[in-house]
Scaffold this motif. Structure first.
Motif, mmCIF file in Angstrom:
data_model
loop_
_atom_site.group_PDB
_atom_site.id
_atom_site.type_symbol
_atom_site.label_atom_id
_atom_site.label_comp_id
_atom_site.label_asym_id
_atom_site.label_seq_id
_atom_site.Cartn_x
_atom_site.Cartn_y
_atom_site.Cartn_z
ATOM 1 N N MET A 193 25.564 31.465 36.445
ATOM 2 C CA MET A 193 24.267 31.406 37.075
ATOM 3 C C MET A 193 23.252 32.066 36.139
ATOM 4 N N ALA A 194 22.266 31.313 35.711
ATOM 5 C CA ALA A 194 21.248 31.831 34.793
ATOM 6 C C ALA A 194 20.295 32.766 35.517
ATOM 7 N N ARG A 195 19.905 33.812 34.818
ATOM 8 C CA ARG A 195 18.941 34.766 35.368
ATOM 9 C C ARG A 195 17.620 34.600 34.621
ATOM 10 N N ILE A 196 16.519 34.698 35.351
ATOM 11 C CA ILE A 196 15.205 34.659 34.730
ATOM 12 C C ILE A 196 14.985 36.010 34.038
ATOM 13 N N THR A 197 14.453 35.971 32.832
ATOM 14 C CA THR A 197 14.228 37.201 32.067
ATOM 15 C C THR A 197 12.735 37.395 31.787
ATOM 16 N N ASP A 198 12.369 38.633 31.448
ATOM 17 C CA ASP A 198 10.986 38.909 31.045
ATOM 18 C C ASP A 198 10.621 38.089 29.806
ATOM 19 N N LYS A 199 11.555 37.957 28.896
ATOM 20 C CA LYS A 199 11.294 37.181 27.678
ATOM 21 C C LYS A 199 10.922 35.741 28.029
ATOM 22 N N GLU A 200 11.654 35.134 28.975
ATOM 23 C CA GLU A 200 11.336 33.765 29.393
ATOM 24 C C GLU A 200 9.970 33.696 30.072
ATOM 25 N N MET A 201 9.658 34.703 30.901
ATOM 26 C CA MET A 201 8.378 34.706 31.620
ATOM 27 C C MET A 201 7.198 34.932 30.671
ATOM 28 N N GLN A 202 7.456 35.446 29.485
ATOM 29 C CA GLN A 202 6.401 35.687 28.513
ATOM 30 C C GLN A 202 6.305 34.572 27.471
ATOM 31 N N ALA A 203 7.041 33.509 27.687
ATOM 32 C CA ALA A 203 7.031 32.395 26.734
ATOM 33 C C ALA A 203 5.631 31.804 26.606
ATOM 34 N N ARG A 204 5.368 31.235 25.468
ATOM 35 C CA ARG A 204 4.080 30.584 25.215
ATOM 36 C C ARG A 204 3.947 29.371 26.147
#
Length: 121
Positions: free
Chosen positions: A1-12
């Motif tokens: 199960m994939a987790r949403i990360t801060d890095k993903e939420m900060q994507a361009r």
């Protein structure tokens, strides 16, 4: 199960909405993040209502440090609360939450009236 990360939420941002999802256990809904082409970063809870539609329930905007928005952890916590309510058998979650908010407003008004009456006496 994939987790949403801060890095993903900060994507361009891209030219289309970018959707990130993190499902709860089967039948528990989905925690979702969205990055709009304009750079907005938002959280949602998605579920299936009693008519079979799959509405998005807004949780709030994202901010890594919680200034002017929700941290990833606080948004996930809110989604977990929605998931628990949903798993308890309440399938029309949006309407349920609207009824709760209306009841809270009503109680608040009653408390203010009682306070005003006590001050006047």
């Amino acid at each position: 199960m994939a987790r949403i990360t801060d890095k993903e939420m900060q994507a361009r941002p891209g030219t289309r909405d970018i959707w990130l999802s993190q499902p709860f256990n089967r039948g528990g809904g989905v925690f979702m993040g969205r990055i709009t082409p304009g750079g907005e970063r938002l959280f949602y809870f998605r579920y299936s209502d009693s008519s079979g539609k799959r509405p998005f329930l807004p949780i709030g905007p994202y901010h890594q440090k919680g200034r002017g928005g929700l941290t990833l952890a606080s948004a996930y916590e809110k989604a977990s609360e929605f998931s628990a309510i949903y798993r308890s058998g309440i399938k029309d979650l949006k309407q349920h939450l609207e009824r709760l908010a209306e009841a809270e407003r009503h109680l608040s008004i009653q408390a203010e009236l009682k306070h005003a009456e006590a001050q006047a006496a």
